[in-house]
Design a protein around this motif. Structure first.
Motif, PDB file in Angstrom:
ATOM      1  N   ASP A  27     -21.995 -42.439  16.096  1.00 60.29           N
ATOM      2  CA  ASP A  27     -22.165 -41.595  14.905  1.00 60.29           C
ATOM      3  C   ASP A  27     -21.789 -40.150  15.213  1.00 60.29           C
ATOM      4  N   ILE A  28     -22.186 -39.695  16.388  1.00 66.02           N
ATOM      5  CA  ILE A  28     -21.883 -38.315  16.782  1.00 66.02           C
ATOM      6  C   ILE A  28     -20.376 -38.134  16.902  1.00 66.02           C
ATOM      7  N   MET A  29     -19.734 -39.091  17.547  1.00 66.50           N
ATOM      8  CA  MET A  29     -18.293 -38.989  17.758  1.00 66.50           C
ATOM      9  C   MET A  29     -17.550 -38.991  16.418  1.00 66.50           C
ATOM     10  N   GLU A  30     -18.054 -39.735  15.451  1.00 63.92           N
ATOM     11  CA  GLU A  30     -17.420 -39.781  14.126  1.00 63.92           C
ATOM     12  C   GLU A  30     -17.661 -38.491  13.345  1.00 63.92           C
ATOM     13  N   GLN A  31     -18.861 -37.953  13.440  1.00 63.19           N
ATOM     14  CA  GLN A  31     -19.258 -36.786  12.646  1.00 63.19           C
ATOM     15  C   GLN A  31     -18.817 -35.456  13.253  1.00 63.19           C
ATOM     16  N   HIS A  32     -18.592 -35.416  14.555  1.00 58.01           N
ATOM     17  CA  HIS A  32     -18.256 -34.153  15.230  1.00 58.01           C
ATOM     18  C   HIS A  32     -16.900 -33.645  14.727  1.00 58.01           C
ATOM     19  N   PRO A  33     -16.845 -32.363  14.371  1.00 58.09           N
ATOM     20  CA  PRO A  33     -15.561 -31.813  13.896  1.00 58.09           C
ATOM     21  C   PRO A  33     -14.539 -31.724  15.033  1.00 58.09           C
ATOM     22  N   ASP A  34     -13.285 -31.645  14.668  1.00 54.51           N
ATOM     23  CA  ASP A  34     -12.211 -31.493  15.672  1.00 54.51           C
ATOM     24  C   ASP A  34     -12.242 -30.097  16.259  1.00 54.51           C
ATOM     25  N   PRO A  35     -11.885 -29.883  17.480  1.00 53.05           N
ATOM     26  CA  PRO A  35     -11.554 -30.871  18.508  1.00 53.05           C
ATOM     27  C   PRO A  35     -12.817 -31.576  19.015  1.00 53.05           C
ATOM     28  N   LYS A  36     -12.749 -32.896  19.041  1.00 51.70           N
ATOM     29  CA  LYS A  36     -13.905 -33.687  19.457  1.00 51.70           C
ATOM     30  C   LYS A  36     -14.047 -33.644  20.982  1.00 51.70           C
ATOM     31  N   PRO A  37     -15.292 -33.500  21.453  1.00 44.12           N
ATOM     32  CA  PRO A  37     -15.503 -33.531  22.905  1.00 44.12           C
ATOM     33  C   PRO A  37     -15.369 -34.965  23.421  1.00 44.12           C
ATOM     34  N   HIS A  38     -15.221 -35.093  24.729  1.00 43.44           N
ATOM     35  CA  HIS A  38     -15.132 -36.420  25.327  1.00 43.44           C
ATOM     36  C   HIS A  38     -16.496 -37.097  25.221  1.00 43.44           C
ATOM     37  N   GLN A  39     -16.477 -38.404  25.087  1.00 47.26           N
ATOM     38  CA  GLN A  39     -17.708 -39.173  24.930  1.00 47.26           C
ATOM     39  C   GLN A  39     -18.663 -38.968  26.103  1.00 47.26           C
ATOM     40  N   ASN A  40     -18.131 -38.846  27.325  1.00 49.35           N
ATOM     41  CA  ASN A  40     -18.984 -38.622  28.501  1.00 49.35           C
ATOM     42  C   ASN A  40     -19.692 -37.268  28.419  1.00 49.35           C
ATOM     43  N   THR A  41     -19.012 -36.274  27.873  1.00 38.96           N
ATOM     44  CA  THR A  41     -19.599 -34.944  27.719  1.00 38.96           C
ATOM     45  C   THR A  41     -20.778 -35.016  26.753  1.00 38.96           C
ATOM     46  N   VAL A  42     -20.570 -35.691  25.634  1.00 41.50           N
ATOM     47  CA  VAL A  42     -21.636 -35.838  24.638  1.00 41.50           C
ATOM     48  C   VAL A  42     -22.806 -36.608  25.240  1.00 41.50           C
ATOM     49  N   SER A  43     -22.512 -37.665  26.007  1.00 40.83           N
ATOM     50  CA  SER A  43     -23.571 -38.451  26.658  1.00 40.83           C
ATOM     51  C   SER A  43     -24.399 -37.580  27.595  1.00 40.83           C
ATOM     52  N   THR A  44     -23.729 -36.702  28.321  1.00 36.63           N
ATOM     53  CA  THR A  44     -24.429 -35.797  29.240  1.00 36.63           C
ATOM     54  C   THR A  44     -25.354 -34.866  28.463  1.00 36.63           C
ATOM     55  N   TYR A  45     -24.856 -34.300  27.378  1.00 35.07           N
ATOM     56  CA  TYR A  45     -25.683 -33.411  26.559  1.00 35.07           C
ATOM     57  C   TYR A  45     -26.862 -34.161  25.940  1.00 35.07           C
ATOM     58  N   LEU A  46     -26.638 -35.402  25.518  1.00 35.84           N
ATOM     59  CA  LEU A  46     -27.731 -36.199  24.972  1.00 35.84           C
ATOM     60  C   LEU A  46     -28.835 -36.383  26.012  1.00 35.84           C
ATOM     61  N   LYS A  47     -28.429 -36.678  27.238  1.00 33.20           N
ATOM     62  CA  LYS A  47     -29.392 -36.865  28.323  1.00 33.20           C
ATOM     63  C   LYS A  47     -30.188 -35.578  28.556  1.00 33.20           C
TER      64      LYS A  47
END
Length: 162
Positions: A27-47
């Motif tokens: 959901d985050i990857m779909e909703q995040h505006p461009d330029p989208k961060p890498h999925q691993n980066t988002v996972s790190t921030y979630l943690k």
């Protein structure tokens, strides 16, 4: 609940999370505006945000469902208190002076805000207690005078019976 400071990147992600409230990584990857961060980066921030106590996780099969724990309003209060404490000596008046001086809020805005907040209520006026006037108008009788009056009344009753 203790609220911790967020980095600007964490704040930007939290703004999105506050809108979603409950979400998955996709959901985050779909909703995040461009330029989208890498999925691993988002996972790190979630943690990190889970560790800081801003998000909670719920495992559903092989993926996690995230939900916001700290509401946006609570974070705003935290930031404003910190700002007030660090730069304005905990004075709301100094904050308002600064906002007006920097044209971030107008005096007209303040006036209309306070006009809305002020509610006219009728006030009950207590009647003044006029002790001296009361004494003069209705003097208290001494015990002797009361006894004499009773005796006079008794005599009149006795005379009327005859």
């Amino acid at each position: 609940m203790k609220i911790n400071h967020l980095t600007s990147a964490e704040e930007n992600l939290m703004k999105l999370f506050w809108k979603l409230e409950k979400f998955y990584l996709k959901d985050i990857m779909e909703q995040h505006p461009d330029p989208k961060p890498h999925q691993n980066t988002v996972s790190t921030y979630l943690k990190i945000l889970v560790e800081k106590g801003y998000l909670a996780t719920e495992k559903e099969g092989r993926i996690f469902r995230y939900s916001v724990i700290v509401p946006a309003e609570e974070y705003k209060k935290f930031l404003l208190r910190e700002l007030s404490h660090q730069f304005f000596d905990d004075s709301g008046k100094e904050i308002l002076d600064f906002l007006v001086k920097e044209n971030l809020i107008s005096q007209k805005d303040l006036q209309s805000y306070f006009d809305l907040k002020i509610e006219m209520k009728p006030v009950k006026i207590k009647e003044p207690k006029l002790e001296y006037a009361e004494e003069i108008l209705n003097p208290k009788k001494t015990k002797k005078e009361k006894v004499k009056n009773k005796e006079k009344k008794k005599k009149k009753k006795d005379q009327n019976r005859i």
